[in-house]
Motif scaffolding. Structure first.
Motif, PDB file in Angstrom:
ATOM      1  N   UNK A  38      -9.736  10.661  45.452  1.00 53.59           N
ATOM      2  CA  UNK A  38     -11.091  10.906  45.950  1.00 53.59           C
ATOM      3  C   UNK A  38     -11.902  11.670  44.907  1.00 53.59           C
ATOM      4  N   UNK A  39     -12.382  10.961  43.899  1.00 51.42           N
ATOM      5  CA  UNK A  39     -13.193  11.616  42.873  1.00 51.42           C
ATOM      6  C   UNK A  39     -14.561  12.015  43.412  1.00 51.42           C
ATOM      7  N   UNK A  40     -15.201  12.949  42.694  1.00 49.29           N
ATOM      8  CA  UNK A  40     -16.545  13.386  43.075  1.00 49.29           C
ATOM      9  C   UNK A  40     -17.598  12.988  42.048  1.00 49.29           C
ATOM     10  N   UNK A  41     -17.165  12.642  40.840  1.00 48.96           N
ATOM     11  CA  UNK A  41     -18.111  12.349  39.775  1.00 48.96           C
ATOM     12  C   UNK A  41     -17.757  11.050  39.057  1.00 48.96           C
ATOM     13  N   UNK A  42     -18.736  10.530  38.344  1.00 47.09           N
ATOM     14  CA  UNK A  42     -18.514   9.337  37.542  1.00 47.09           C
ATOM     15  C   UNK A  42     -17.475   9.603  36.460  1.00 47.09           C
ATOM     16  N   UNK A  43     -17.537  10.767  35.859  1.00 46.47           N
ATOM     17  CA  UNK A  43     -16.581  11.112  34.808  1.00 46.47           C
ATOM     18  C   UNK A  43     -15.153  11.084  35.335  1.00 46.47           C
ATOM     19  N   UNK A  44     -14.951  11.579  36.537  1.00 44.84           N
ATOM     20  CA  UNK A  44     -13.609  11.544  37.130  1.00 44.84           C
ATOM     21  C   UNK A  44     -13.153  10.112  37.366  1.00 44.84           C
ATOM     22  N   UNK A  45     -14.050   9.269  37.850  1.00 43.75           N
ATOM     23  CA  UNK A  45     -13.701   7.854  38.046  1.00 43.75           C
ATOM     24  C   UNK A  45     -13.306   7.232  36.717  1.00 43.75           C
ATOM     25  N   UNK A  46     -14.050   7.545  35.681  1.00 43.26           N
ATOM     26  CA  UNK A  46     -13.764   7.013  34.349  1.00 43.26           C
ATOM     27  C   UNK A  46     -12.374   7.423  33.871  1.00 43.26           C
ATOM     28  N   UNK A  47     -12.041   8.684  34.016  1.00 39.56           N
ATOM     29  CA  UNK A  47     -10.729   9.178  33.572  1.00 39.56           C
ATOM     30  C   UNK A  47      -9.606   8.537  34.383  1.00 39.56           C
ATOM     31  N   UNK A  48      -9.809   8.389  35.676  1.00 35.52           N
ATOM     32  CA  UNK A  48      -8.782   7.798  36.529  1.00 35.52           C
ATOM     33  C   UNK A  48      -8.542   6.332  36.166  1.00 35.52           C
ATOM     34  N   UNK A  49      -9.617   5.574  35.969  1.00 32.09           N
ATOM     35  CA  UNK A  49      -9.460   4.165  35.641  1.00 32.09           C
ATOM     36  C   UNK A  49      -8.855   3.981  34.253  1.00 32.09           C
ATOM     37  N   UNK A  50      -9.261   4.820  33.297  1.00 26.03           N
ATOM     38  CA  UNK A  50      -8.683   4.706  31.955  1.00 26.03           C
ATOM     39  C   UNK A  50      -7.162   4.922  32.006  1.00 26.03           C
ATOM     40  N   UNK A  51      -6.750   5.918  32.759  1.00 26.58           N
ATOM     41  CA  UNK A  51      -5.322   6.209  32.900  1.00 26.58           C
ATOM     42  C   UNK A  51      -4.588   5.038  33.557  1.00 26.58           C
ATOM     43  N   UNK A  52      -5.145   4.513  34.645  1.00 27.40           N
ATOM     44  CA  UNK A  52      -4.501   3.417  35.371  1.00 27.40           C
ATOM     45  C   UNK A  52      -4.461   2.142  34.529  1.00 27.40           C
ATOM     46  N   UNK A  53      -5.529   1.883  33.773  1.00 31.51           N
ATOM     47  CA  UNK A  53      -5.579   0.683  32.948  1.00 31.51           C
ATOM     48  C   UNK A  53      -4.531   0.726  31.848  1.00 31.51           C
ATOM     49  N   UNK A  54      -4.377   1.884  31.240  1.00 32.82           N
ATOM     50  CA  UNK A  54      -3.388   2.029  30.167  1.00 32.82           C
ATOM     51  C   UNK A  54      -1.969   1.805  30.669  1.00 32.82           C
ATOM     52  N   UNK A  55      -1.744   2.097  31.946  1.00 31.94           N
ATOM     53  CA  UNK A  55      -0.397   1.988  32.515  1.00 31.94           C
ATOM     54  C   UNK A  55      -0.239   0.799  33.450  1.00 31.94           C
ATOM     55  N   UNK A  56      -1.243  -0.080  33.463  1.00 26.07           N
ATOM     56  CA  UNK A  56      -1.195  -1.286  34.289  1.00 26.07           C
ATOM     57  C   UNK A  56      -1.005  -0.961  35.768  1.00 26.07           C
ATOM     58  N   UNK A  57      -1.696   0.077  36.227  1.00 29.10           N
ATOM     59  CA  UNK A  57      -1.638   0.442  37.644  1.00 29.10           C
ATOM     60  C   UNK A  57      -2.831  -0.193  38.351  1.00 29.10           C
ATOM     61  N   UNK A  58      -2.576  -1.026  39.326  1.00 28.49           N
ATOM     62  CA  UNK A  58      -3.649  -1.700  40.047  1.00 28.49           C
ATOM     63  C   UNK A  58      -4.414  -0.708  40.921  1.00 28.49           C
TER      64      UNK A  58
END
Length: 458
Positions: A38-58
């Motif tokens: 449950x992010x609160x900011x765009x920056x948090x969404x960005x960090x979460x997606x970057x992490x998941x993308x690097x690790x192939x987490x859907x």
């Protein structure tokens, strides 16, 4: 890592708390996600997606989770990314009507906010008390105001979207006119979170009409409904804002299931009911036009009875007869819901054909039809006391084949989600699907965003 980005309160792992994230509104689709973020900011969404993308987490983006096609819940154990805490209203311009807010703002809260300044949101949905504007944009939600204000493809002025690799795509303009290059925001309106996560929205709000008049009229056949609609469009052209129909069975259910909320405004039961709403600036003028329409329609015979609301409370009560139909249906046991669009002249033919088809295959099933007749959107619902595979097999793929046969769309406003992803070919050509797949591979090459949704499996 997740806790370092969004904190302990932004990470949900408790099984009981995850239930709300794993099950859709109809309790038809159930995921098995082990974590919701449950992010609160765009920056948090960005960090979460970057992490998941690097690790192939859907990742499954989720707003209010009010969808009807399984688009906002996990299929397996994907990470759920909820925008519920991204609920800040950032700005509103009374000069232009442009509202800028985060994606997690609830639609009803936004409407109440702009109402104080004399404006309205350009869309209105039955789920307005819990659906979020980001989800509305992602599904290109239609609803009750589309006839007057058009779809979100026209109302959305700009978007901020985070792509699968964490890139923040800032197209958050509030300009009415901008002809510089490709209109990238349109890719994400209706993409159902498969191309990026909408984080901020700029939407054009119309001035709230000071005069809103509502009538409910009765018709003895669907051809009479069509005739009444044509007459309403001619006689009320500049002020008509909604044209909704329900059939007799829908009305019967609403009156029976909700006696405390809904009362029959007419003295007798009729095969069809048409709700007509006008929105203008002069109550006396608008009321006279609506009453003139009713008188002319009854004189011509396409309307056999009718009532015009005399005040705001009566208008709201008349609207409940239409808005409470989905709620009344949900209390009938198992409901099979289909949201299709087609030429208005053949809308109810599908209902009649489905009744005939199920009469022998599943006589216990009840078929009803209602919807936005002003824009050709039929909600075909079939309900029964218990789930039965033979009912679903009798409905699908017949309903899609029938709709395709009249050059209609198998999804008018609900989206494709998981339910209809494999059926897109009934409404889109192989060439169109191939182009869509190319866009998906360009923006989300690893396929982590909302997998199994919208596009068919290869």
């Amino acid at each position: 890592f997740f806790r370092s980005v969004v904190g302990d309160r932004g990470v949900v792992t408790d099984e009981d708390e995850l239930e709300a994230f794993n099950v859709d509104w109809m309790r038809k689709y159930r995921g098995h996600s082990k974590v919701a973020l449950k992010p609160k900011t765009t920056q948090q969404v960005s960090e979460l997606l970057r992490y998941c993308n690097e690790r192939m987490l859907a990742v499954v983006p989720q707003g209010g989770n009010t969808g009807l096609v399984g688009g906002s819940v996990a299929v397996h154990d994907e990470v759920v990314l909820s925008t519920s805490l991204m609920n800040k209203i950032e700005s509103f311009s009374p000069e232009s009507g442009a509202l800028v807010c985060q994606a997690g703002c609830v639609l009803e809260a936004l409407d109440q906010y702009v109402e104080k300044q004399g404006f309205a949101m350009p869309l209105d949905l039955g789920a307005k008390g819990s659906c979020q504007i980001g989800g509305n944009v992602a599904t290109n939600a239609g609803g009750l105001r589309l006839l007057r204000y058009g779809s979100l493809h026209g109302s959305v002025l700009g978007l901020e979207v985070v792509l699968a690799d964490g890139t923040v795509l800032d197209s958050l303009t509030s300009l009415r006119k901008d002809n510089t290059g490709y209109d990238l925001k349109q890719l994400f309106v209706g993409a159902e979170g498969t191309l990026g996560v909408v984080t901020r929205v700029s939407v054009l709000c119309p001035v709230r009409p000071p005069s809103v008049q509502v009538a409910v009229v009765a018709c003895d056949s669907f051809s009479s409904v069509l005739e009444a609609v044509r007459m309403a469009q001619r006689r009320l052209c500049e002020i008509v804002s909604a044209l909704e129909f329900v059939d007799e069975e829908c009305m019967r259910l609403v009156l029976r299931q909700m006696p405390d909320h809904c009362r029959d405004p007419l003295e007798s039961a009729y095969p069809f009911y048409l709700l007509v709403e006008t929105s203008g600036s002069n109550r006396e003028h608008d009321t006279a036009k609506l009453e003139g329409f009713l008188e002319a329609a009854m004189g011509q015979g396409c309307v056999v009875d009718g009532v015009v609301a005399q005040d705001e409370k009566q208008a709201k009560d008349l609207w409940k007869l239409r808005e409470k139909v989905p709620v009344a249906l949900s209390e009938q046991g198992v409901v099979y819901k289909y949201d299709v669009s087609m030429p208005q002249a053949v809308m109810y033919d599908l209902v009649n054909d489905m009744r005939e088809r199920l009469a022998s295959a599943a006589p216990e099933a009840v078929v009803v039809g209602y919807g936005h007749i002003g824009d050709g959107n039929l909600h075909l619902n079939v309900y029964a006391a218990e789930a039965d595979p033979k009912i679903e097999c009798s409905i699908e793929p017949y309903v899609y084949e029938w709709t395709s046969g009249v050059r209609g769309s198998i999804s008018a406003e609900h989206g494709l989600g998981l339910m209809k992803a494999e059926c897109i070919g009934y409404s889109k050509t192989p060439e169109a699907v191939r182009v869509m797949r190319g866009i998906k591979e360009l923006l989300d090459p690893k396929g982590i965003l909302n997998p199994y949704k919208v596009l068919p499996s290869e």
